[in-house]
Every structure is written in C-alpha cells, then in structure tokens.
Write an enzyme that holds these catalytic residues in place. Structure first.
Site, PDB file in Angstrom:
ATOM      1  N   ARG A 113      32.304  35.364  45.063  1.00  0.00           N
ATOM      2  CA  ARG A 113      33.295  35.507  43.998  1.00  0.00           C
ATOM      3  C   ARG A 113      34.708  35.472  44.582  1.00  0.00           C
ATOM      4  NH1 ARG A 113      31.788  41.012  41.253  1.00  0.00           N
ATOM      5  NH2 ARG A 113      33.420  40.386  39.779  1.00  0.00           N
ATOM      6  N   HIS A 117      28.939  49.601  40.863  1.00  0.00           N
ATOM      7  CA  HIS A 117      28.125  49.805  39.668  1.00  0.00           C
ATOM      8  C   HIS A 117      27.109  50.912  39.903  1.00  0.00           C
ATOM      9  CE1 HIS A 117      29.551  45.634  39.113  1.00  0.00           C
ATOM     10  NE2 HIS A 117      29.497  45.909  37.821  1.00  0.00           N
ATOM     11  N   ASP A 164      33.870  38.322  31.269  1.00  0.00           N
ATOM     12  CA  ASP A 164      33.841  37.947  32.690  1.00  0.00           C
ATOM     13  C   ASP A 164      33.291  36.531  32.787  1.00  0.00           C
ATOM     14  OD1 ASP A 164      34.593  40.342  34.360  1.00  0.00           O
ATOM     15  OD2 ASP A 164      33.043  41.251  33.123  1.00  0.00           O
ATOM     16  N   ASP A 216      38.342  49.436  35.823  1.00  0.00           N
ATOM     17  CA  ASP A 216      37.029  48.806  35.798  1.00  0.00           C
ATOM     18  C   ASP A 216      36.166  49.665  34.867  1.00  0.00           C
ATOM     19  OD1 ASP A 216      34.887  47.122  36.351  1.00  0.00           O
ATOM     20  OD2 ASP A 216      35.044  47.316  38.527  1.00  0.00           O
TER      21      ASP A 216
END
Length: 340
Positions: free
Chosen positions: A142, A185, A66, A255
């Site tokens: 982002r 997450h 990433d 993911d």
C-alpha cells in the site's frame, strides 16, 4: 453543517434501517463511510449514497470509502476496474520519474471517477506511510515507496488527481504507520525510534503535503514522544508533531475508533480523541450499540474544527463533463504497459 457532530458513521447493510435512520437524524454525523458489506448492485449503491447525503442534510455530506487499489479496494469489478497497489506506481517512478508522476495523478483521477459514478465523494488516499524492514505487512504494498521524498512526490500527484475528479483525498496514517510491527486493527503497535529519526523519515511526506485538506491519524504509540498514549489520543503528538512540526492545519480524523489498538468505553475513546486535538471521530463497524455510546462523546462540529471541515467540503466540486474518463483510462493503461 451547523448542527453536524464531530463523527463519521458507517451503516451496517445495503440501506439504513429504520433505527439507523432515526439515530443518524438525531446524532447528525458529519459524514459516512462505506464498506463491501454496503454494496449489492450499482443502482442500490447510488441510492444508498443519496440516502446518506439526505441524512447528512447537505449535498456535500462526505461519503468516504477506502479505494486505494490492490488489496484495499472496496469497489471491485463490475462496480469499478481493479487498479494496482500503490507500490506499483513507486516501482515505475524509479524507472521514469515523469511518467511515474503522471501515472500517480491518473491513478487518483481514475479512482475519483470510479467513485463519483455512485456519488461517493471522499477517498482515503494517498497512503503516505514509509515502511521499514521488519514492519508488519498491514502497510506493505500500500506504500508508494520506502523513500520518503518519493512518497511525497507521488502522494502529491495522486491527491491532485483525486481532487481534480471532485473527490476529497484523506492522507494516512499521520504521523506515520510505516514502522508498526503489529496490525492496529488487532493490537497497539509500539514504535521506539527516536523522534529525530521519525522526523527525518516518517514525518517527511506528511510535512511536504501539509496543505492537503484532510488526514487520518495513526493508532501508533511513539514512545519517544508520548509513552502513554497512541498518536490518535495524544495531545503531545497532535499539537507538537502533527500541528506543529509537520504543520498540518487541515481536518484531522481518527482511524477507526473501534480498532483493537484502543481500549475503553466508546464515549471515553471519542472524548479522548477530541480532547487530544482530533477534529472528527471515525467509527466503522456499524454496531449500533457502540455508536449510541460513542455519540455521547462527540461535540457539535464548530470552531476551528468546523472551519477545517468546511474547507474540506469545499474540495467537493463538480467536475467538467468535457473530461473524457475513457481517454484518461487509455492513457493510464498505455503508460503502465510502456513503462513496465
């Protein structure tokens, strides 16, 4: 690649341990992903990448990272220059579209150059999520913009720059993470927006870039599409939306399967993702016990998934040595300064 299995693994430290090497040789992940915990020195990082490619059995074994710029940048100085977050490119694009697109291309190209210095050949960019007011800041800056069409144009330029540098881009998080009001997450974000609203905004950048070779799924529950399973585990979302409405036929990777948005045993998670239509399962935390269980739930990478993986690897081409990275970097800095 005939014996590669449909998963991406992460080593725990600066080099694979004896147990990891033996395990990876037996379970043959299609690729590997790196984090800050794997980085100690430039020479060590280059050696680690070569070791992982050897374990993968081919020079085109994808080594992911990433490296977006801003707060999501695994390689920091002195390993690579700090690059701005994607939102800075979107802000400049609003002022000068031509310059903004050139900067987005250069951003992708320079990130690719930063990675290829160590042999890292796959970058999880561009982030095509379109944020809405009140969304969790896990996406935040982002995102390239909060205008879907701008995200698509800038994302296309960034992906082209990345591929021009011989690095595989992975657009994320399909079909869109911009409405999530939680960090996947830590917990499962639930989105209640109508499908028509999602199609007009969230899905649009992915539909515009549906010819890209690789995408990462979103651990998001879209209640108007499938109120029981998040996108990663939903055959409805994957077949009807991602493959159908969006029209994406590239490699679909999950993911991180170890994120707390998901529950249950790791082999069951992997099986559910593959059965839903994901091609490859991503596991990031390096926990060997979890990986041993997960590997039982992933098949050999073959059929349509194998063909998609081969097309993705075909992007990993050698770059002309005539291209001057320093010159491109000077242009990038100059355009950023002038536009600002």
């Amino acid at each position: 690649m005939s014996d590669a299995k449909a998963w991406i693994a992460a080593p725990l430290g600066f080099e694979p341990s004896r147990d990891e090497r033996h395990f990876f040789e037996g379970e043959r992940p299609w690729g590997f992903i790196l984090f800050a915990r794997n980085i100690d020195s430039p020479s060590q990082l280059g050696e680690l990448v070569e070791m992982l490619k050897e374990l993968g059995g081919r020079e085109t074994t994808p080594i992911f990272i990433d490296q977006e710029g801003g707060r999501i940048q695994r390689l920091k100085p002195p390993f690579a220059p700090m690059r701005p977050a994607a939102r800075a490119l979107g802000d400049l694009y609003r002022e000068d579209r031509e310059t903004g697109l050139r900067l987005a291309f250069l951003h992708g190209r320079l990130l690719a150059g930063d990675l290829m210095r160590y042999g890292i050949n796959a970058d999880c960019i561009p982030c095509l999520d379109v944020p809405v007011e009140g969304a969790h800041d896990i996406i935040g800056d982002r995102a390239l913009s909060d205008v879907p069409a701008d995200v698509a144009r800038l994302g296309r330029a960034m992906a082209q720059g990345c591929m021009a540098g011989g690095v595989l881009p992975v657009m994320k998080h399909i079909p869109g993470h911009g409405r999530g009001r939680a960090d996947s997450h830590k917990e499962l974000p639930v989105v209640t927006a109508k499908r028509s609203e999602l199609a007009a905004r969230d899905f649009l950048p992915f539909a515009e870039l549906n010819d890209l070779p690789c995408a990462m799924s979103a651990h998001i529950l879209f209640t108007d599409i499938d109120d029981k399973r998040c996108a990663t585990l939903s055959p409805i979302v994957i077949e009807e939306v991602i493959r159908g409405e969006i029209g994406f036929d590239g490699l679909l990777m999950t993911d991180d399967i170890s994120m707390k948005a998901l529950t249950g045993a790791y082999d069951a998670r992997a099986e559910a993702a593959i059965e839903a239509g994901c091609d490859v399962v991503l596991h990031c935390n390096g926990d060997m016990d979890e990986m041993r269980v997960l590997a039982k739930g992933v098949p050999i990478l073959e059929g349509a998934s194998g063909r998609r993986a081969a097309r993705a690897e075909a992007c990993l081409t050698k770059v002309s040595e005539d291209e001057d990275i320093a010159e491109l970097s000077d242009e990038y800095d100059r355009l950023m300064a002038v536009t600002a």
